[in-house]
Design a protein around this motif. Structure first.
Motif, short mmCIF file in Angstrom:
data_model
loop_
_atom_site.label_atom_id
_atom_site.label_comp_id
_atom_site.label_asym_id
_atom_site.label_seq_id
_atom_site.Cartn_x
_atom_site.Cartn_y
_atom_site.Cartn_z
N THR A 12 0.88 -1.12 -0.07
CA THR A 12 -0.14 0.18 -0.08
C THR A 12 0.90 1.30 0.09
O THR A 12 1.78 1.46 0.82
N ILE A 13 0.70 2.08 -1.00
CA ILE A 13 1.59 3.17 -1.15
C ILE A 13 0.64 4.40 -1.07
O ILE A 13 -0.46 4.41 -1.48
N ALA A 14 1.30 5.58 -0.96
CA ALA A 14 0.38 6.96 -0.77
C ALA A 14 0.93 7.63 -2.15
O ALA A 14 1.88 7.53 -2.70
N GLU A 15 -0.06 8.60 -2.63
CA GLU A 15 0.23 9.73 -3.58
C GLU A 15 1.71 10.15 -3.30
O GLU A 15 1.72 10.81 -2.27
N GLY A 16 2.47 10.04 -4.47
CA GLY A 16 3.76 10.83 -4.30
C GLY A 16 4.96 10.04 -4.09
O GLY A 16 5.96 10.34 -3.98
N ASP A 17 4.49 8.68 -3.37
CA ASP A 17 5.54 7.79 -2.95
C ASP A 17 6.36 7.18 -4.34
O ASP A 17 5.85 7.04 -5.25
N LEU A 18 7.59 7.00 -3.99
CA LEU A 18 8.64 6.83 -5.24
C LEU A 18 8.29 5.18 -5.40
O LEU A 18 8.11 4.32 -4.57
N ALA A 19 7.99 4.90 -6.50
CA ALA A 19 7.73 3.37 -6.97
C ALA A 19 8.86 2.84 -7.92
O ALA A 19 9.20 1.74 -7.68
N VAL A 20 9.02 3.70 -9.05
CA VAL A 20 10.06 2.97 -9.82
C VAL A 20 11.30 3.98 -10.14
O VAL A 20 10.94 5.25 -10.45
N VAL A 21 12.44 3.71 -10.38
CA VAL A 21 13.52 4.56 -11.01
C VAL A 21 13.79 4.14 -12.14
O VAL A 21 14.33 2.83 -12.44
N LEU A 22 13.94 5.05 -13.13
CA LEU A 22 14.43 4.81 -14.64
C LEU A 22 15.64 5.38 -14.69
O LEU A 22 16.04 6.42 -14.12
N GLU A 23 16.50 5.10 -15.55
CA GLU A 23 17.63 5.52 -15.98
C GLU A 23 17.33 5.90 -17.56
O GLU A 23 17.45 5.01 -18.44
N GLU A 24 17.61 7.19 -17.87
CA GLU A 24 17.38 7.47 -19.32
C GLU A 24 18.62 7.34 -20.04
O GLU A 24 19.79 7.34 -19.73
#
Length: 73
Positions: A61-73
């Motif tokens: 369960t996560i809240a709005e604005g919580d970090l979910a995924v990190v991408l590398e461009e």
């Protein structure tokens, strides 16, 4: 290389993770699906890149604005 933080757009639970670390994704590919108020809401990649890290697990369960995924461009 720039890191992109993909954050939850809503509060809810992580229903299904559609990607894995190291995977190449295109802009608007679905990274994960959240469930909130009996609706399924896809969280999409804001840009093309490689999934660096997934910060959540299915069932979390996560809240709005919580970090979910990190991408590398």
């Amino acid at each position: 290389m720039a890191l992109i933080q993909v954050k939850a757009e809503i509060s809810g639970s992580v229903w299904k993770i559609e990607t894995k670390a190291g995977q190449q994704v295109m802009e608007e590919d679905v990274l994960l699906i959240m469930e909130s108020m009996k609706m399924e809401i896809p969280i999409m990649a804001p840009a093309a890149g490689v999934v660096k890290e997934i910060k959540v697990k299915e069932g979390d369960t996560i809240a709005e604005g919580d970090l979910a995924v990190v991408l590398e461009e």
